[in-house]
Design a protein around this motif. Structure first.
Motif, PDB file in Angstrom:
ATOM      1  N   PRO A 113       0.805  -1.219   0.000  1.00  0.00           N
ATOM      2  CA  PRO A 113       0.000   0.000   0.000  1.00  0.00           C
ATOM      3  C   PRO A 113       0.843   1.277   0.000  1.00  0.00           C
ATOM      4  N   TRP A 114       1.636   1.423  -1.031  1.00  0.00           N
ATOM      5  CA  TRP A 114       2.408   2.654  -1.218  1.00  0.00           C
ATOM      6  C   TRP A 114       2.652   2.819  -2.708  1.00  0.00           C
ATOM      7  N   LEU A 115       2.981   4.037  -3.122  1.00  0.00           N
ATOM      8  CA  LEU A 115       3.243   4.299  -4.541  1.00  0.00           C
ATOM      9  C   LEU A 115       4.546   3.636  -4.973  1.00  0.00           C
ATOM     10  N   GLU A 116       4.510   2.948  -6.107  1.00  0.00           N
ATOM     11  CA  GLU A 116       5.713   2.377  -6.706  1.00  0.00           C
ATOM     12  C   GLU A 116       5.969   3.174  -7.984  1.00  0.00           C
ATOM     13  N   ASN A 117       7.060   3.894  -8.002  1.00  0.00           N
ATOM     14  CA  ASN A 117       7.395   4.685  -9.194  1.00  0.00           C
ATOM     15  C   ASN A 117       8.906   4.865  -9.244  1.00  0.00           C
ATOM     16  N   PRO A 118       9.577   4.126 -10.144  1.00  0.00           N
ATOM     17  CA  PRO A 118      11.032   4.192 -10.198  1.00  0.00           C
ATOM     18  C   PRO A 118      11.561   5.450 -10.876  1.00  0.00           C
ATOM     19  N   GLU A 119      10.667   6.225 -11.510  1.00  0.00           N
ATOM     20  CA  GLU A 119      11.142   7.434 -12.207  1.00  0.00           C
ATOM     21  C   GLU A 119      11.603   8.469 -11.184  1.00  0.00           C
ATOM     22  N   PRO A 120      12.650   9.222 -11.526  1.00  0.00           N
ATOM     23  CA  PRO A 120      13.135  10.243 -10.578  1.00  0.00           C
ATOM     24  C   PRO A 120      12.014  11.231 -10.246  1.00  0.00           C
ATOM     25  N   PRO A 121      11.845  11.560  -8.997  1.00  0.00           N
ATOM     26  CA  PRO A 121      10.757  12.489  -8.644  1.00  0.00           C
ATOM     27  C   PRO A 121      10.997  13.872  -9.229  1.00  0.00           C
ATOM     28  N   PRO A 122       9.933  14.520  -9.678  1.00  0.00           N
ATOM     29  CA  PRO A 122      10.084  15.894 -10.171  1.00  0.00           C
ATOM     30  C   PRO A 122      10.472  16.823  -9.034  1.00  0.00           C
ATOM     31  N   GLU A 123      10.831  18.029  -9.406  1.00  0.00           N
ATOM     32  CA  GLU A 123      11.326  18.968  -8.391  1.00  0.00           C
ATOM     33  C   GLU A 123      10.310  19.196  -7.278  1.00  0.00           C
ATOM     34  N   LYS A 124       9.018  19.326  -7.663  1.00  0.00           N
ATOM     35  CA  LYS A 124       8.020  19.657  -6.646  1.00  0.00           C
ATOM     36  C   LYS A 124       7.148  18.463  -6.269  1.00  0.00           C
ATOM     37  N   GLU A 125       6.408  17.925  -7.226  1.00  0.00           N
ATOM     38  CA  GLU A 125       5.467  16.857  -6.914  1.00  0.00           C
ATOM     39  C   GLU A 125       5.048  16.152  -8.194  1.00  0.00           C
ATOM     40  N   ARG A 126       4.522  14.929  -8.034  1.00  0.00           N
ATOM     41  CA  ARG A 126       3.995  14.198  -9.184  1.00  0.00           C
ATOM     42  C   ARG A 126       2.560  14.677  -9.405  1.00  0.00           C
ATOM     43  N   LEU A 127       2.355  15.392 -10.483  1.00  0.00           N
ATOM     44  CA  LEU A 127       1.045  16.006 -10.714  1.00  0.00           C
ATOM     45  C   LEU A 127       0.048  15.009 -11.287  1.00  0.00           C
ATOM     46  N   GLN A 128      -1.208  15.258 -11.005  1.00  0.00           N
ATOM     47  CA  GLN A 128      -2.303  14.505 -11.599  1.00  0.00           C
ATOM     48  C   GLN A 128      -3.296  15.497 -12.192  1.00  0.00           C
ATOM     49  N   SER A 129      -3.967  15.070 -13.251  1.00  0.00           N
ATOM     50  CA  SER A 129      -5.056  15.891 -13.780  1.00  0.00           C
ATOM     51  C   SER A 129      -6.259  15.702 -12.853  1.00  0.00           C
ATOM     52  N   PRO A 130      -7.226  16.623 -12.890  1.00  0.00           N
ATOM     53  CA  PRO A 130      -8.438  16.428 -12.070  1.00  0.00           C
ATOM     54  C   PRO A 130      -9.104  15.086 -12.342  1.00  0.00           C
ATOM     55  N   ALA A 131      -9.096  14.646 -13.595  1.00  0.00           N
ATOM     56  CA  ALA A 131      -9.735  13.353 -13.913  1.00  0.00           C
ATOM     57  C   ALA A 131      -8.971  12.199 -13.280  1.00  0.00           C
ATOM     58  N   GLU A 132      -7.640  12.288 -13.304  1.00  0.00           N
ATOM     59  CA  GLU A 132      -6.837  11.223 -12.680  1.00  0.00           C
ATOM     60  C   GLU A 132      -7.058  11.197 -11.171  1.00  0.00           C
ATOM     61  N   ARG A 133      -7.138  12.354 -10.584  1.00  0.00           N
ATOM     62  CA  ARG A 133      -7.392  12.432  -9.141  1.00  0.00           C
ATOM     63  C   ARG A 133      -8.781  11.886  -8.793  1.00  0.00           C
ATOM     64  N   GLU A 134      -9.723  12.173  -9.672  1.00  0.00           N
ATOM     65  CA  GLU A 134     -11.104  11.730  -9.463  1.00  0.00           C
ATOM     66  C   GLU A 134     -11.198  10.217  -9.302  1.00  0.00           C
ATOM     67  N   ARG A 135     -10.320   9.503  -9.988  1.00  0.00           N
ATOM     68  CA  ARG A 135     -10.377   8.036  -9.962  1.00  0.00           C
ATOM     69  C   ARG A 135     -10.098   7.470  -8.566  1.00  0.00           C
ATOM     70  N   LEU A 136      -9.468   8.260  -7.727  1.00  0.00           N
ATOM     71  CA  LEU A 136      -9.143   7.771  -6.381  1.00  0.00           C
ATOM     72  C   LEU A 136     -10.325   7.910  -5.414  1.00  0.00           C
ATOM     73  N   ASN A 137     -11.308   8.703  -5.804  1.00  0.00           N
ATOM     74  CA  ASN A 137     -12.465   8.888  -4.924  1.00  0.00           C
ATOM     75  C   ASN A 137     -13.165   7.550  -4.682  1.00  0.00           C
ATOM     76  N   GLY A 138     -13.520   7.334  -3.431  1.00  0.00           N
ATOM     77  CA  GLY A 138     -14.183   6.078  -3.096  1.00  0.00           C
ATOM     78  C   GLY A 138     -13.206   4.987  -2.705  1.00  0.00           C
ATOM     79  N   ALA A 139     -11.904   5.270  -2.824  1.00  0.00           N
ATOM     80  CA  ALA A 139     -10.896   4.258  -2.472  1.00  0.00           C
ATOM     81  C   ALA A 139      -9.930   4.767  -1.407  1.00  0.00           C
ATOM     82  N   TYR A 140      -9.558   6.039  -1.509  1.00  0.00           N
ATOM     83  CA  TYR A 140      -8.547   6.549  -0.577  1.00  0.00           C
ATOM     84  C   TYR A 140      -9.096   6.817   0.819  1.00  0.00           C
ATOM     85  N   GLU A 141     -10.409   6.870   0.966  1.00  0.00           N
ATOM     86  CA  GLU A 141     -11.003   7.283   2.241  1.00  0.00           C
ATOM     87  C   GLU A 141     -11.012   6.185   3.301  1.00  0.00           C
ATOM     88  N   CYS A 142     -10.606   4.982   2.939  1.00  0.00           N
ATOM     89  CA  CYS A 142     -10.662   3.854   3.880  1.00  0.00           C
ATOM     90  C   CYS A 142      -9.847   4.150   5.141  1.00  0.00           C
TER      91      CYS A 142
END
Ligand code: SF4
Ligand code: SF4
Ligand code: FES
Length: 249
Positions: A113-142
């Motif tokens: 239960p953690w992010l797996e991403n071997p790509e070097p992290p960007p300077e600030k943060e890994r951005l998501q579009s609103p639609a990509e973020r929307e997909r987490l609704n109903g799952a992250y609140e557990c």
């Protein structure tokens, strides 16, 4: 208010038994946990977990009149007659309403239960579009209270092999996260007759989740994702387990 509460002290009792209590309600008794905290002042041997009192920490999950829920967000006005409190079904009892959640958390950890991403992290943060973020609704609140897995017959019978609804909801949460790059490995980790496919779509999990989440829906989506990947040849094909529930949409 009358209550009948399951008691068990492993140092004194050979098995759990029910103990009756009666307590007069006061104006501050809004939630069941309020009453239980005052009850504990009467009987300090009564054991149960609690922390946030806000439905956030998930620690006061228990069976309330036969249905799993959180005492801190169960309004007293919804309870009628003698209130029967038992520990979460199928979880080993440590004492009174306190259960051993070791297996529950082992299954949770098994889905990484953690992010797996071997790509070097960007300077600030890994951005998501609103639609990509929307997909987490109903799952992250557990809140990992365990109400769903404890009420799931498939988990009762195979707690060591079936991940259970809580863990599978979290597996789905990372599979659909646009920032995670381990989708194939995550699906591979759920293959076989038990870890994912032991769910029989009985829906108890969605019925009792105090956060209104639907692990059964996430399980169904994960199955569809796995079948889609197999059909496209991205993973090795395997023999489907006998009795696998059909995907309905
Ligand atoms: S839908 Fe699946 S995970 Fe949910 S309670 Fe039923 S068998 Fe368990
Ligand atoms: S899905 Fe709901 S019931 Fe299950 S552990 Fe998370 S918050 Fe609790
Ligand atoms: S005390 Fe934290 S969820 Fe109830």
């Amino acid at each position: 208010m009358k209550l009948s509460i399951s008691r068990y002290n492993p140092e004194l009792d050979s098995r759990p038994y029910m103990q009756d209590y009666e307590i007069a309600l006061v104006p501050g008794d809004h939630m069941l946990l309020d009453v239980m905290l005052r009850l504990k002042q009467q009987d300090s041997t009564l054991s149960f977990r609690k922390s946030c009192r806000e439905g956030v920490c998930g620690s006061d999950a228990m069976s309330i009149n036969g249905r799993n829920g959180l005492a801190c967000i169960t309004p007293v006005r919804t309870l009628h007659g003698t209130v029967v409190l038992r520990p979460l079904p199928s979880f080993p009892i440590i004492r009174d309403l306190v259960v051993d959640m070791t297996n529950f958390f082992q299954q949770y950890h098994s889905i990484k239960p953690w992010l797996e991403n071997p790509e070097p992290p960007p300077e600030k943060e890994r951005l998501q579009s609103p639609a990509e973020r929307e997909r987490l609704n109903g799952a992250y609140e557990c809140i990992l209270c365990g109400c769903c897995s404890s009420q799931c017959p498939s988990y009762w019978w195979n707690p060591d092999k079936f991940v259970g609804p809580a863990g599978l909801l979290q597996a789905y949460r990372f599979i659909v996260d646009s920032r995670d790059k381990a989708t194939d490995e995550r699906l591979e980790n759920l293959r076989g007759p038990y870890r994912l496919f032991r769910c029989r779509t009985i829906m108890n999990c969605a019925e009792v989740c105090p956060k209104g989440l639907e692990p059964s829906h996430a399980i169904e989506k994960t199955r569809m994702r796995m079948l889609h990947v197999e059909a496209s040849g991205e993973l090795d094909t395997h023999t489907p387990p006998a009795g696998r529930p059909s995907i309905t949409n």
